[in-house]
Design a protein around this motif. Structure first.
Motif, PDB file in Angstrom:
ATOM      1  N   MET A 202      -7.837  12.550  12.655  1.00  0.00           N
ATOM      2  CA  MET A 202      -6.930  13.557  11.891  1.00  0.00           C
ATOM      3  C   MET A 202      -5.868  12.649  11.264  1.00  0.00           C
ATOM      4  N   ALA A 203      -5.453  13.180  10.022  1.00  0.00           N
ATOM      5  CA  ALA A 203      -4.576  12.745   9.297  1.00  0.00           C
ATOM      6  C   ALA A 203      -3.255  12.864   9.655  1.00  0.00           C
ATOM      7  N   SER A 204      -2.571  12.197  10.571  1.00  0.00           N
ATOM      8  CA  SER A 204      -1.270  12.661  11.375  1.00  0.00           C
ATOM      9  C   SER A 204      -0.495  11.437  11.447  1.00  0.00           C
ATOM     10  N   ASP A 205       0.906  11.760  11.705  1.00  0.00           N
ATOM     11  CA  ASP A 205       1.719  10.745  12.036  1.00  0.00           C
ATOM     12  C   ASP A 205       1.147   9.989  13.328  1.00  0.00           C
ATOM     13  N   GLU A 206       0.171  10.351  14.021  1.00  0.00           N
ATOM     14  CA  GLU A 206      -0.257   9.716  15.147  1.00  0.00           C
ATOM     15  C   GLU A 206      -1.424   8.680  14.927  1.00  0.00           C
ATOM     16  N   LEU A 211      -5.428   4.370  16.033  1.00  0.00           N
ATOM     17  CA  LEU A 211      -6.056   3.128  15.729  1.00  0.00           C
ATOM     18  C   LEU A 211      -5.870   1.942  16.377  1.00  0.00           C
ATOM     19  N   ASP A 212      -4.569   1.766  16.801  1.00  0.00           N
ATOM     20  CA  ASP A 212      -4.333   0.804  17.961  1.00  0.00           C
ATOM     21  C   ASP A 212      -4.938   0.873  19.207  1.00  0.00           C
ATOM     22  N   VAL A 213      -5.230   2.131  19.705  1.00  0.00           N
ATOM     23  CA  VAL A 213      -5.798   2.673  20.860  1.00  0.00           C
ATOM     24  C   VAL A 213      -7.306   1.925  20.756  1.00  0.00           C
ATOM     25  N   LEU A 214      -8.168   2.453  19.716  1.00  0.00           N
ATOM     26  CA  LEU A 214      -9.249   2.116  19.262  1.00  0.00           C
ATOM     27  C   LEU A 214      -9.335   0.600  19.225  1.00  0.00           C
ATOM     28  N   ARG A 215      -8.531  -0.130  18.725  1.00  0.00           N
ATOM     29  CA  ARG A 215      -8.828  -1.787  18.889  1.00  0.00           C
ATOM     30  C   ARG A 215      -8.797  -2.014  20.022  1.00  0.00           C
ATOM     31  N   ALA A 256      -5.546   3.622   3.620  1.00  0.00           N
ATOM     32  CA  ALA A 256      -6.138   2.150   3.437  1.00  0.00           C
ATOM     33  C   ALA A 256      -5.330   0.942   4.245  1.00  0.00           C
ATOM     34  N   GLY A 257      -4.093   1.119   3.732  1.00  0.00           N
ATOM     35  CA  GLY A 257      -3.218   0.135   4.373  1.00  0.00           C
ATOM     36  C   GLY A 257      -3.270   0.126   5.869  1.00  0.00           C
ATOM     37  N   LEU A 258      -3.725   0.986   6.571  1.00  0.00           N
ATOM     38  CA  LEU A 258      -3.950   1.252   8.000  1.00  0.00           C
ATOM     39  C   LEU A 258      -5.109   0.556   8.518  1.00  0.00           C
ATOM     40  N   GLY A 259      -6.116   0.657   7.470  1.00  0.00           N
ATOM     41  CA  GLY A 259      -7.551   0.192   8.116  1.00  0.00           C
ATOM     42  C   GLY A 259      -8.646   1.287   7.823  1.00  0.00           C
ATOM     43  N   VAL A 260      -8.260   2.339   7.372  1.00  0.00           N
ATOM     44  CA  VAL A 260      -8.874   3.539   7.257  1.00  0.00           C
ATOM     45  C   VAL A 260     -10.039   3.345   6.051  1.00  0.00           C
ATOM     46  N   ASP A 261     -11.348   3.569   6.107  1.00  0.00           N
ATOM     47  CA  ASP A 261     -12.306   3.365   5.196  1.00  0.00           C
ATOM     48  C   ASP A 261     -12.752   4.393   4.335  1.00  0.00           C
ATOM     49  N   ALA A 262     -12.495   5.659   4.907  1.00  0.00           N
ATOM     50  CA  ALA A 262     -12.935   7.031   4.135  1.00  0.00           C
ATOM     51  C   ALA A 262     -11.888   7.962   4.375  1.00  0.00           C
ATOM     52  N   ALA A 263     -11.608   8.836   3.498  1.00  0.00           N
ATOM     53  CA  ALA A 263     -10.920  10.105   3.582  1.00  0.00           C
ATOM     54  C   ALA A 263     -11.884  11.325   3.316  1.00  0.00           C
ATOM     55  N   ILE A 264     -12.221  12.049   4.145  1.00  0.00           N
ATOM     56  CA  ILE A 264     -13.138  13.160   4.200  1.00  0.00           C
ATOM     57  C   ILE A 264     -12.262  14.515   3.997  1.00  0.00           C
ATOM     58  N   VAL A 265     -12.461  15.262   2.897  1.00  0.00           N
ATOM     59  CA  VAL A 265     -11.270  15.889   2.339  1.00  0.00           C
ATOM     60  C   VAL A 265     -12.086  17.400   2.184  1.00  0.00           C
TER      61      VAL A 265
END
Length: 290
Positions: A202-206, A211-215, A256-265
């Motif tokens: 989800m696109a949120s403040d979290e 992403l850090d948890v996934l890493r 993109a700066g966070l490392g996201v590859d695609a936004a599905i809107v």
């Protein structure tokens, strides 16, 4: 940064009589505009907060087959199939069929599922959460085997299959991408690291923390985080005449700066082809450089 278009709402002004033509027009417009993905939800009742349960909802894989026939390049997926709804052999065969008939454009979007009201309403299985996660993990293992040259039997707590024959195999190599949706930190993101080619958050403040948890999960299982395509779900809120384009682009740059590859809107309130064309002209070419 790439963009995908999600269509979660089918309650449109023309009603069911024009739904097929409207959906075909959206599919063609999205394909021509350069969207990377075209997705629908795998639900049978409409979900909150999109609308009341009795609003129009199409069966996902029939809809994706229809969309495949009206497109040439866009990748096709659900956001996402609840693993407990569909037997894994049938699910793997369904996505294989979508992939073959679309020329290699099928994607398996899958998760643990959550919508109890539709399951109880239609008499579909809705096991406890613990079991749903077990079924999800077993299904991920199952489809990866079925999309290989290993036809041997598959035995697990919830799945008992004697021969994982799949003929024809998908065109996508080595198999249709597997996207796991959800952002639970202990189970879902671990399954992404261990089995998936992509995730949907989800696109949120979290988002940065997720992403850090996934890493960390990737590191724990010896997986390169960069192998995973990171997608986020967001709103298609550019404005009817593009008045919100700057804000929309700013969000994409942030992702993109966070490392996201695609936004599905999404979503659309009908066949608003002007908005799709606007995004294709004013957003997608620029976003490719983010």
């Amino acid at each position: 940064m790439k963009l995908g278009l999600q269509i979660p709402n089918f309650t449109w002004p023309g009603g069911p009589a024009t739904l097929g033509a409207d959906l075909a027009a959206i599919a063609r417009a999205a394909d021509e505009a350069g969207f990377e993905y075209l997705g629908v939800m795998d639900h049978f009742f409409q979900i909150p907060p999109v609308g009341p349960a009795d609003h129009d909802m199409l069966e996902a894989y029939t809809a994706l087959g229809f969309l495949a026939a009206h497109t040439e390049r866009v990748k096709l997926l659900t956001l996402v199939t609840g693993a407990h709804y569909r037997q894994p052999g049938l699910l793997a065969k369904t996505v294989t069929t979508l992939d073959v008939l679309s020329g290699g454009r099928g994607v398996l979007g899958i998760g643990a599922g959550w919508y109890e009201e539709e399951a109880r309403g239609l008499g579909l299985p809705f096991p406890p959460l613990k079991d749903r996660f077990e079924i999800l993990e077993e299904t991920l293992r199952f489809v990866r085997q079925m999309w290989s040259d290993d036809e041997s039997a598959f035995e697990s707590e919830h799945i008992h299959a004697e021969r994982l024959l799949n003929s024809p195999q998908p065109l996508a190599n080595p198999h249709p991408p597997i996207l796991v949706g959800g952002e639970g930190e202990k189970k879902t993101l671990r399954l992404v690291a261990q089995y998936a080619d992509a995730c949907n958050l989800m696109a949120s403040d979290e988002l940065p923390r997720k992403l850090d948890v996934l890493r960390a999960h990737c590191e724990a299982v010896g997986r390169d985080f960069k192998e995973i395509t990171v997608t986020v779900t967001d709103a298609l809120d550019v404005g009817k005449n593009g008045e919100n384009l700057d804000e929309f682009k700013a969000r994409l740059r942030k992702y993109a700066g966070l490392g996201v590859d695609a936004a599905i809107v999404g979503s659309l309130d009908g066949p608003d082809l002007d908005v799709i064309k606007l995004v294709g002209e004013k957003v997608i070419p620029e976003a490719a450089a983010y």
